[in-house]
Design an enzyme around this catalytic site. Structure first.
Site, PDB file in Angstrom:
ATOM      1  N   PRO A  37       0.796  -1.228   0.000  1.00 38.80           N
ATOM      2  CA  PRO A  37       0.000   0.000   0.000  1.00 38.80           C
ATOM      3  C   PRO A  37       0.832   1.283   0.000  1.00 38.80           C
ATOM      4  CG  PRO A  37      -0.893  -1.551   1.574  1.00 38.80           C
ATOM      5  CD  PRO A  37       0.394  -2.150   1.065  1.00 38.80           C
ATOM      6  N   ASN A  38       0.350   2.227  -0.782  1.00 39.58           N
ATOM      7  CA  ASN A  38       0.851   3.604  -0.861  1.00 39.58           C
ATOM      8  C   ASN A  38       2.173   3.756  -1.604  1.00 39.58           C
ATOM      9  OD1 ASN A  38      -1.335   4.836   0.611  1.00 39.58           O
ATOM     10  ND2 ASN A  38      -0.462   3.896   2.457  1.00 39.58           N
ATOM     11  N   ARG A  57       4.841  12.262  -3.090  1.00 44.09           N
ATOM     12  CA  ARG A  57       4.486  12.766  -1.760  1.00 44.09           C
ATOM     13  C   ARG A  57       5.628  12.421  -0.801  1.00 44.09           C
ATOM     14  NH1 ARG A  57      -1.225  11.800  -2.311  1.00 44.09           N
ATOM     15  NH2 ARG A  57      -1.702  12.919  -4.218  1.00 44.09           N
ATOM     16  N   TYR A  71      10.903   9.597   1.673  1.00 48.94           N
ATOM     17  CA  TYR A  71      11.077   8.537   0.680  1.00 48.94           C
ATOM     18  C   TYR A  71      11.862   8.960  -0.564  1.00 48.94           C
ATOM     19  CZ  TYR A  71       7.666   6.211   3.623  1.00 48.94           C
ATOM     20  OH  TYR A  71       7.025   5.642   4.700  1.00 48.94           O
ATOM     21  N   ASN A 125       8.374  -5.439  -0.683  1.00 48.43           N
ATOM     22  CA  ASN A 125       8.228  -4.301   0.222  1.00 48.43           C
ATOM     23  C   ASN A 125       6.731  -4.202   0.483  1.00 48.43           C
ATOM     24  OD1 ASN A 125       7.963  -1.890   1.548  1.00 48.43           O
ATOM     25  ND2 ASN A 125       9.363  -0.748   0.231  1.00 48.43           N
ATOM     26  N   ALA A 184       3.224  -0.618   4.919  1.00 44.11           N
ATOM     27  CA  ALA A 184       2.841  -0.700   6.330  1.00 44.11           C
ATOM     28  C   ALA A 184       2.291  -2.073   6.714  1.00 44.11           C
ATOM     29  CB  ALA A 184       1.821   0.391   6.657  1.00 44.11           C
ATOM     30  N   HIS A 225       4.148  -4.506   9.093  1.00 46.66           N
ATOM     31  CA  HIS A 225       4.176  -4.450  10.548  1.00 46.66           C
ATOM     32  C   HIS A 225       3.030  -5.213  11.223  1.00 46.66           C
ATOM     33  CE1 HIS A 225       7.225  -1.604   9.544  1.00 46.66           C
ATOM     34  NE2 HIS A 225       6.356  -0.781   8.974  1.00 46.66           N
ATOM     35  N   ASP A 227       1.780 -15.648   6.599  1.00 41.78           N
ATOM     36  CA  ASP A 227       1.399 -17.039   6.338  1.00 41.78           C
ATOM     37  C   ASP A 227       1.555 -17.386   4.859  1.00 41.78           C
ATOM     38  OD1 ASP A 227       0.859 -17.488   8.994  1.00 41.78           O
ATOM     39  OD2 ASP A 227      -1.316 -17.270   8.800  1.00 41.78           O
ATOM     40  N   GLU A 264      13.171  -9.257   1.873  1.00 45.79           N
ATOM     41  CA  GLU A 264      12.383  -8.107   2.341  1.00 45.79           C
ATOM     42  C   GLU A 264      13.196  -6.830   2.094  1.00 45.79           C
ATOM     43  OE1 GLU A 264      11.933  -7.929   6.606  1.00 45.79           O
ATOM     44  OE2 GLU A 264      10.205  -6.587   6.453  1.00 45.79           O
ATOM     45  N   HIS A 301      13.101  -2.392   2.237  1.00 47.97           N
ATOM     46  CA  HIS A 301      12.450  -1.136   2.623  1.00 47.97           C
ATOM     47  C   HIS A 301      13.310   0.016   2.137  1.00 47.97           C
ATOM     48  CE1 HIS A 301       9.416  -3.084   4.974  1.00 47.97           C
ATOM     49  NE2 HIS A 301      10.357  -3.853   5.486  1.00 47.97           N
ATOM     50  N   SER A 320      13.129   3.267   3.394  1.00 49.44           N
ATOM     51  CA  SER A 320      13.601   3.922   4.613  1.00 49.44           C
ATOM     52  C   SER A 320      14.099   2.862   5.597  1.00 49.44           C
ATOM     53  CB  SER A 320      12.460   4.727   5.249  1.00 49.44           C
ATOM     54  OG  SER A 320      11.443   3.841   5.713  1.00 49.44           O
ATOM     55  N   ARG A 366      12.495   4.992  12.862  1.00 46.15           N
ATOM     56  CA  ARG A 366      11.277   5.794  12.783  1.00 46.15           C
ATOM     57  C   ARG A 366      10.356   5.506  13.976  1.00 46.15           C
ATOM     58  NH1 ARG A 366       9.094   5.248   6.826  1.00 46.15           N
ATOM     59  NH2 ARG A 366       7.770   6.944   7.612  1.00 46.15           N
ATOM     60  N   ARG A 423       6.926   0.784  13.665  1.00 49.35           N
ATOM     61  CA  ARG A 423       7.607   0.272  12.473  1.00 49.35           C
ATOM     62  C   ARG A 423       8.766  -0.662  12.825  1.00 49.35           C
ATOM     63  NH1 ARG A 423       5.441   3.579   8.342  1.00 49.35           N
ATOM     64  NH2 ARG A 423       4.964   5.662   9.096  1.00 49.35           N
TER      65      ARG A 423
HETATM   66  O1  CA2 Z   1      10.514   2.307   3.945  1.00 51.32           O
HETATM   67  C1  CA2 Z   1       9.735   1.540   3.374  1.00 51.32           C
HETATM   68  O2  CA2 Z   1       9.959   1.041   2.288  1.00 51.32           O
HETATM   69  C2  CA2 Z   1       8.366   1.254   4.023  1.00 51.32           C
HETATM   70  O3  CA2 Z   1       8.001  -0.079   3.686  1.00 51.32           O
HETATM   71  C3  CA2 Z   1       7.396   2.238   3.435  1.00 51.32           C
HETATM   72  C4  CA2 Z   1       6.004   2.125   4.052  1.00 51.32           C
HETATM   73  C5  CA2 Z   1       6.094   2.199   5.555  1.00 51.32           C
HETATM   74  O4  CA2 Z   1       4.807   2.004   6.119  1.00 51.32           O
HETATM   75  C6  CA2 Z   1       7.047   1.180   6.118  1.00 51.32           C
HETATM   76  O5  CA2 Z   1       7.118   1.362   7.518  1.00 51.32           O
HETATM   77  C7  CA2 Z   1       8.427   1.360   5.532  1.00 51.32           C
HETATM   78  C8  CA2 Z   1       5.078   3.242   3.621  1.00 51.32           C
HETATM   79  C9  CA2 Z   1       4.987   3.449   2.170  1.00 51.32           C
HETATM   80  C10 CA2 Z   1       4.255   4.740   1.945  1.00 51.32           C
HETATM   81  O6  CA2 Z   1       4.818   5.314   0.807  1.00 51.32           O
HETATM   82  C11 CA2 Z   1       4.526   6.609   0.558  1.00 51.32           C
HETATM   83  C12 CA2 Z   1       5.251   7.195  -0.447  1.00 51.32           C
HETATM   84  C13 CA2 Z   1       5.018   8.502  -0.746  1.00 51.32           C
HETATM   85  C14 CA2 Z   1       4.058   9.215  -0.049  1.00 51.32           C
HETATM   86  C15 CA2 Z   1       3.314   8.617   0.951  1.00 51.32           C
HETATM   87  C16 CA2 Z   1       3.548   7.285   1.251  1.00 51.32           C
END
Ligand code: CA2
Length: 145
Positions: free
Chosen positions: A10-11, A18, A23, A74, A77, A80, A87, A98, A100, A102, A107, A111
């Site tokens: 997601p996202n 954003r 990121y 990746n 969220a 977590h 599973d 895996e 990531h 960041s 953080r 996380r």
């Molecule tokens: O650092 C990573 O790759 C994460 O998997 C990114 C996830 C975060 O929930 C993990 O803790 C670490 C979030 C991805 C959200 O990506 C966005 C990118 C641009 C703007 C808003 C969200």
């Protein structure tokens, strides 16, 4: 031909558009291209999928059985808390890497735990594009090398 399934949760479709302070400015396409360039240069294929829906990711992991040799994931969220993804990864016979962008450990406290990590051969975090490059090299390197 050996094959990688590259999954984004997601996202991550918002990358580069954003929150660049967290990121960076690279887009999801940039991340996919890094993996694709390295893998294809080594004779592998890459199938990539991003979804904002947990069930889609689980279906993709199920369909990887017998079709892909390695999963790079990746999970965003979902990393977590998605025991369903945990599973599903457990039913995949090949290695899971895996990644990531960041470093989640630097953080917010929520996380700091990953339900993907126990099913992964390794976790690469905090290196942005460089981490994906390393993941692609690890995925396409035979364990004897
Ligand atoms: O650092 C990573 O790759 C994460 O998997 C990114 C996830 C975060 O929930 C993990 O803790 C670490 C979030 C991805 C959200 O990506 C966005 C990118 C641009 C703007 C808003 C969200």
């Amino acid at each position: 031909m050996a094959s990688i399934l590259l999954l984004h949760g997601p996202n991550l479709n918002l990358l580069g558009r954003r929150e660049p302070e967290i990121y960076g400015t690279s887009t999801l396409a940039d991340y996919v291209n890094v993996v694709r360039t390295i893998a294809e240069g080594r004779g592998w294929t890459v199938h990539d999928r991003q979804s904002n829906h947990e069930g889609d990711l689980i279906d993709a992991i199920h369909s990887a059985r017998g079709r892909h040799d390695v999963i790079i994931i990746n999970a965003g969220a979902l990393t977590h808390y998605s025991w369903s993804i945990h599973d599903a990864l457990g039913a995949f016979e090949g290695p899971v890497i895996e990644v990531h962008i960041s470093n989640p450990h630097a953080r917010e406290p929520f996380r700091r735990s990953s339900v993907v990590a126990p099913k992964a051969m390794c976790t690469i975090a905090g290196l942005g594009l460089r981490g994906y490059e390393i993941a692609a090299r690890v995925a396409t390197t035979r364990s004897s090398e």
